[in-house]
Design an enzyme around this catalytic site. Structure first.
Site, PDB file in Angstrom:
ATOM      1  N   SER A 299       0.823  -1.201   0.000  1.00  0.00           N
ATOM      2  CA  SER A 299       0.000   0.000   0.000  1.00  0.00           C
ATOM      3  C   SER A 299       0.862   1.258   0.000  1.00  0.00           C
ATOM      4  CB  SER A 299      -0.968  -0.043   1.179  1.00  0.00           C
ATOM      5  OG  SER A 299      -2.011   0.871   1.002  1.00  0.00           O
TER       6      SER A 299
ATOM      7  N   ASP B 238     -10.359  -5.308  -4.215  1.00  0.00           N
ATOM      8  CA  ASP B 238      -9.795  -4.221  -3.414  1.00  0.00           C
ATOM      9  C   ASP B 238     -10.535  -2.917  -3.719  1.00  0.00           C
ATOM     10  OD1 ASP B 238      -8.185  -2.439  -2.019  1.00  0.00           O
ATOM     11  OD2 ASP B 238      -6.323  -3.421  -2.625  1.00  0.00           O
TER      12      ASP B 238
ATOM     13  N   HIS C 233      -7.727  -5.741  -0.004  1.00  0.00           N
ATOM     14  CA  HIS C 233      -6.534  -4.984   0.385  1.00  0.00           C
ATOM     15  C   HIS C 233      -5.668  -5.677   1.431  1.00  0.00           C
ATOM     16  CE1 HIS C 233      -4.505  -1.135  -0.097  1.00  0.00           C
ATOM     17  NE2 HIS C 233      -4.296  -1.097   1.207  1.00  0.00           N
TER      18      HIS C 233
END
Length: 406
Positions: free
Chosen positions: A178, A348, A381
């Site tokens: 991320s 996601d 995610h």
């Protein structure tokens, strides 16, 4: 962790009254609980009891922040003599390096890499539990928090990557999750780090945020446009503190925002998380960050381009950058021969497939044999760091990618 995952954590913890109980992996639970019982670091509390050698280092950035790094130089079974290939693991926002160690050893990326012959280095970003010192500032000083992810790309990564390079005498592989992908991509686009990096694996790559689909995330990004920041009047964002609670209340009061069923509505439908790991994440991985970092993400979402931090006026930007608006990060400037692996999830809602495609468009001139894009349709995610089957789905291919480019 992606920049809006912290909202998930705040809300979910509040809904549980901060009474999360770990269950399932009994041994891992006991190790994590020792983090509360003493001031032990990650090596003493989590890594060494699992049978791995572990070392701790301090690294100072050019702007004076003192960061902690942990090193797992080999697997549980030891290994053959000779140099092992170093790998650096970079976490996302409101997390720290513990996020790579929450699952049992056969499922956690740091342990998996060590057991597969790598020399593993784990970072803990500025402002998090083990990296809260500065050569002259205290965390109670607003100046301590006067940074966004620009500084992470410009100072923290060069310091940690440079330290590993110096200690090992080798170029290293990089893994980011991320925000740990955004800072690396930004640095690469400016020619930083590339002389010390062999390859980079980017899990749930974050660059563009235009197509983020979560209503809560979009509302949070919009809320940090200015007025709420003035109301907060602080520079540190502590998810467990009064600032986090106040912000949560403001976002949840917005029309159309549903602060229930957060795991699905914010991160997307994570397919493969163990309940005990989620509980551990909520209990131990609520780490502070700067308000400026969250504002910077908000700017990226609202403008649809990737730029340096906007200081809010042409005068301030001129003083910082020599121009009235913040400079843009051009991802197309990333060296075409730098091996990149992008692994992203079809479910996601933070790093949306369409936003990843925008990044891939920027990389369209990349050398074909140096760019791998893996879409895991069932993943969202958090599956990439905490998924119980991530070794089979993602990590085995990641290791093969590293071996190919070693």
């Amino acid at each position: 962790m992606g920049f809006r995952c912290w909202l998930l954590v705040i809300t979910f913890v509040l809904s549980l009254g901060f009474q999360c109980e770990l269950a399932g992996a009994h041994g891992q639970r006991q190790l994590l609980q020792s983090l509360e019982a003493a001031d032990d670091g990650v090596c003493t509390a989590v890594v060494s009891p699992q049978g791995y050698e572990c070392r701790e280092y301090e690294v100072k950035t050019q702007d004076g922040y003192i960061l902690t790094m942990n090193r797992i130089p080999q697997g549980r079974g030891g290994g053959s003599a000779g140099k092992r290939q170093p790998v650096l693991l970079q976490h996302g926002v409101t997390a720290d390096g513990l996020s790579w160690l929450l699952n049992p050893p056969q499922q956690s990326l740091a342990f998996v890499l060590a057991d597969n012959g790598f020399d593993v280095w784990i970072t803990h970003g500025r402002g998090t539990r083990w990296s809260r010192r500065h050569e002259s500032l205290n965390t109670s000083d607003s100046a301590y928090w006067a940074w966004s992810w620009d500084e992470l790309a410009s100072y923290d990564l060069p310091a940690t990557v440079g330290f590993v390079f110096q200690q090992t005498g080798q170029k290293l592989h990089y893994v980011g999750h991320s925000m740990g992908t955004l800072t690396a991509l930004s640095a690469f686009s400016e020619g930083k780090l590339v002389d010390k990096i062999k390859s980079a694996a980017l899990l749930t790559p974050v660059a563009y945020l235009t197509y983020m689909t979560t209503t809560i995330g979009r509302a949070a990004a919009s809320a940090f446009s200015g007025e709420l920041l003035g109301d907060l009047g602080v520079a540190e964002f502590d998810p467990k503190g009064a600032v986090g609670t106040k912000f949560l209340e403001a976002v949840c009061a917005m029309p159309g925002v549903n602060c229930f069923d957060l795991m699905a509505s914010l991160t997307g439908p994570n397919c493969c998380l163990n309940d005990s790991t989620v509980d551990a994440f909520l209990k131990y991985e609520l780490q502070p960050t700067s308000v400026r970092t969250l504002v910077h993400f908000s700017q990226t979402f609202r403008r649809g381009v990737i730029t340096k931090y906007d200081h809010g006026s042409s005068t301030a930007n001129m003083a910082a950058y020599g121009q009235s608006s913040p400079p843009e990060y051009h991802m197309s400037n990333i060296p075409h021969d730098l091996p990149l692996l992008l692994s992203y999830g079809g479910g996601d809602m933070l790093s949306d497939v369409k936003d990843v495609q925008l990044l891939l468009n920027d990389l369209s001139n990349h050398d074909a044999d140096k760019l791998v894009a893996q879409l895991v349709k069932e993943y969202a995610h958090l599956d990439f760091v905490m998924g119980v089957n991530a070794k089979q789905v993602v990590y085995d291919g990641l290791i093969a990618f590293f071996h190919k480019h070693s």
